[in-house]
Motif scaffolding. Structure first.
Motif, PDB file in Angstrom:
ATOM      1  N   PRO A 247       0.831  -1.212   0.000  1.00 30.45           N
ATOM      2  CA  PRO A 247       0.000   0.000   0.000  1.00 30.45           C
ATOM      3  C   PRO A 247       0.855   1.248   0.000  1.00 30.45           C
ATOM      4  O   PRO A 247       2.041   1.217   0.354  1.00 30.45           O
ATOM      5  CB  PRO A 247      -0.801  -0.128   1.302  1.00 30.45           C
ATOM      6  N   ALA A 248       0.269   2.350  -0.434  1.00 31.33           N
ATOM      7  CA  ALA A 248       0.982   3.630  -0.445  1.00 31.33           C
ATOM      8  C   ALA A 248       1.405   3.995   0.971  1.00 31.33           C
ATOM      9  O   ALA A 248       0.724   3.684   1.950  1.00 31.33           O
ATOM     10  CB  ALA A 248       0.087   4.716  -1.029  1.00 31.33           C
TER      11      ALA A 248
ATOM     12  N   ILE B  59       8.835   4.418  -6.219  1.00 28.01           N
ATOM     13  CA  ILE B  59       8.779   3.062  -6.769  1.00 28.01           C
ATOM     14  C   ILE B  59       8.297   2.127  -5.673  1.00 28.01           C
ATOM     15  O   ILE B  59       8.661   2.282  -4.501  1.00 28.01           O
ATOM     16  CB  ILE B  59      10.161   2.627  -7.309  1.00 28.01           C
ATOM     17  N   SER B  60       7.491   1.159  -6.046  1.00 29.91           N
ATOM     18  CA  SER B  60       6.919   0.243  -5.063  1.00 29.91           C
ATOM     19  C   SER B  60       7.742  -1.036  -4.954  1.00 29.91           C
ATOM     20  O   SER B  60       8.558  -1.366  -5.830  1.00 29.91           O
ATOM     21  CB  SER B  60       5.481  -0.105  -5.446  1.00 29.91           C
ATOM     22  N   TYR B  61       7.489  -1.770  -3.899  1.00 36.68           N
ATOM     23  CA  TYR B  61       8.137  -3.074  -3.720  1.00 36.68           C
ATOM     24  C   TYR B  61       7.753  -4.011  -4.873  1.00 36.68           C
ATOM     25  O   TYR B  61       8.595  -4.738  -5.405  1.00 36.68           O
ATOM     26  CB  TYR B  61       7.720  -3.674  -2.382  1.00 36.68           C
TER      27      TYR B  61
ATOM     28  N   GLU C 157       5.971  -8.942   6.882  1.00 30.93           N
ATOM     29  CA  GLU C 157       4.881  -9.766   6.382  1.00 30.93           C
ATOM     30  C   GLU C 157       4.312  -9.230   5.071  1.00 30.93           C
ATOM     31  O   GLU C 157       3.910 -10.015   4.189  1.00 30.93           O
ATOM     32  CB  GLU C 157       3.774  -9.859   7.432  1.00 30.93           C
ATOM     33  N   MET C 158       4.275  -7.919   4.903  1.00 32.40           N
ATOM     34  CA  MET C 158       3.759  -7.358   3.660  1.00 32.40           C
ATOM     35  C   MET C 158       4.634  -7.762   2.483  1.00 32.40           C
ATOM     36  O   MET C 158       4.125  -8.158   1.430  1.00 32.40           O
ATOM     37  CB  MET C 158       3.658  -5.836   3.761  1.00 32.40           C
TER      38      MET C 158
ATOM     39  N   ALA D  43       5.398 -10.789  -2.443  1.00 36.46           N
ATOM     40  CA  ALA D  43       6.292 -11.669  -3.199  1.00 36.46           C
ATOM     41  C   ALA D  43       5.635 -13.017  -3.470  1.00 36.46           C
ATOM     42  O   ALA D  43       5.713 -13.552  -4.588  1.00 36.46           O
ATOM     43  CB  ALA D  43       7.599 -11.862  -2.437  1.00 36.46           C
ATOM     44  N   GLN D  44       4.988 -13.569  -2.467  1.00 33.57           N
ATOM     45  CA  GLN D  44       4.326 -14.861  -2.626  1.00 33.57           C
ATOM     46  C   GLN D  44       3.218 -14.789  -3.674  1.00 33.57           C
ATOM     47  O   GLN D  44       3.077 -15.683  -4.525  1.00 33.57           O
ATOM     48  CB  GLN D  44       3.755 -15.297  -1.276  1.00 33.57           C
ATOM     49  N   ALA D  45       2.445 -13.712  -3.629  1.00 27.70           N
ATOM     50  CA  ALA D  45       1.365 -13.538  -4.596  1.00 27.70           C
ATOM     51  C   ALA D  45       1.906 -13.365  -6.012  1.00 27.70           C
ATOM     52  O   ALA D  45       1.327 -13.881  -6.983  1.00 27.70           O
ATOM     53  CB  ALA D  45       0.511 -12.329  -4.211  1.00 27.70           C
TER      54      ALA D  45
END
Length: 239
Positions: free
Chosen positions: A49-50, A118-120, A157-158, A163-165
């Motif tokens: 999320p932002a 930039i996002s993860y 956890e995020m 990454a898992q998704a």
């Protein structure tokens, strides 16, 4: 040590030939085959999320850290990319020991980035697209051993969920034609590599290993992610 690495990584090879190929690469002509080919991938359906935070970090392992570091040094929004070791204990986080392949460490890169730019998830897209080949088990290109494994070290956890998704999303889409072998590990510590490993691609663009295996990654980053590519790399301050 040499048994687990390409001899092309060492300086007794034909540097003149490497220089010629490097010149061609820098002119925009990639070799016919590189260690890892780029893949055009969809953006992650799930992303972090932002946030108003100015700085976050991510740790990725995908083969020799020279090339992975070099890629992220050219990504807009990244403020630091440090080569190092993750997955093992602090006492064994040394190049000679890690190269034996029995420390639990993987050659990794700690990416510091501005999540407002930039996002993860976007970093993951770069990682899976151009930084390495996630279908190669315990190796990348000419380098073999668990220290070259494809691993995402989740800092929270995020990151793990995103990454898992994304791994599941890419697997379902069948974009590689082969199974993804990238693993997820909890980040328990990151240990910067020796000074001579930092900025290696930037400082040695005509080194044969860099020419054959890593300069094509930079070219692919520029081609596939023109909006993310920055010409001037961010450098690690080496003491």
């Amino acid at each position: 040590m040499l048994a687990t690495r390409s001899l092309a990584r060492w300086p007794f090879l034909a540097l003149a030939a490497g220089a010629a190929i490097a010149a061609a690469l820098l002119a925009g002509h990639a070799p016919a085959a590189a260690a890892e080919d780029a893949v055009t991938l969809p953006a992650p359906a799930l992303d972090e999320p932002a946030t108003a935070a100015a700085t976050e970090t991510a740790v990725f392992a995908g083969g020799c850290f020279w090339g992975v570091q070099g890629v992220f040094q050219h990504v807009r929004g990244v403020t630091q990319a440090v080569s190092g070791y993750a997955g093992g204990k602090a006492g064994t986080a040394h190049y000679e020991q890690v190269s034996d392949g029995d420390t639990g460490h993987a050659e990794s890169v700690q990416v510091t980035y501005d999540p407002r730019l930039i996002s993860y998830g976007k970093l993951l897209q770069v990682y899976f697209s151009v930084a390495h080949d996630p279908t190669q088990l315990n190796r990348q290109g000419p380098d073999t051993g668990t220290q070259y494994r494809s691993t995402i070290f989740a800092a929270n956890e995020m990151q793990r969920q995103v990454a898992q998704a994304y791994i599941a999303q890419l697997g379902k889409a069948g974009v590689y034609g082969k199974p993804i072998v990238t693993t997820l590990e909890d980040l328990k510590g990151f240990y910067p590599a020796e000074a001579y490993h930092q900025n290696f691609l930037v400082n040695n663009p005509r080194y044969p290993y860099i020419v054959f295996n890593d300069l094509p990654k930079i070219a692919n980053l520029k081609q596939l992610f023109p909006g993310l590519y920055q010409e001037q790399p961010v450098l690690v301050a080496v003491k």
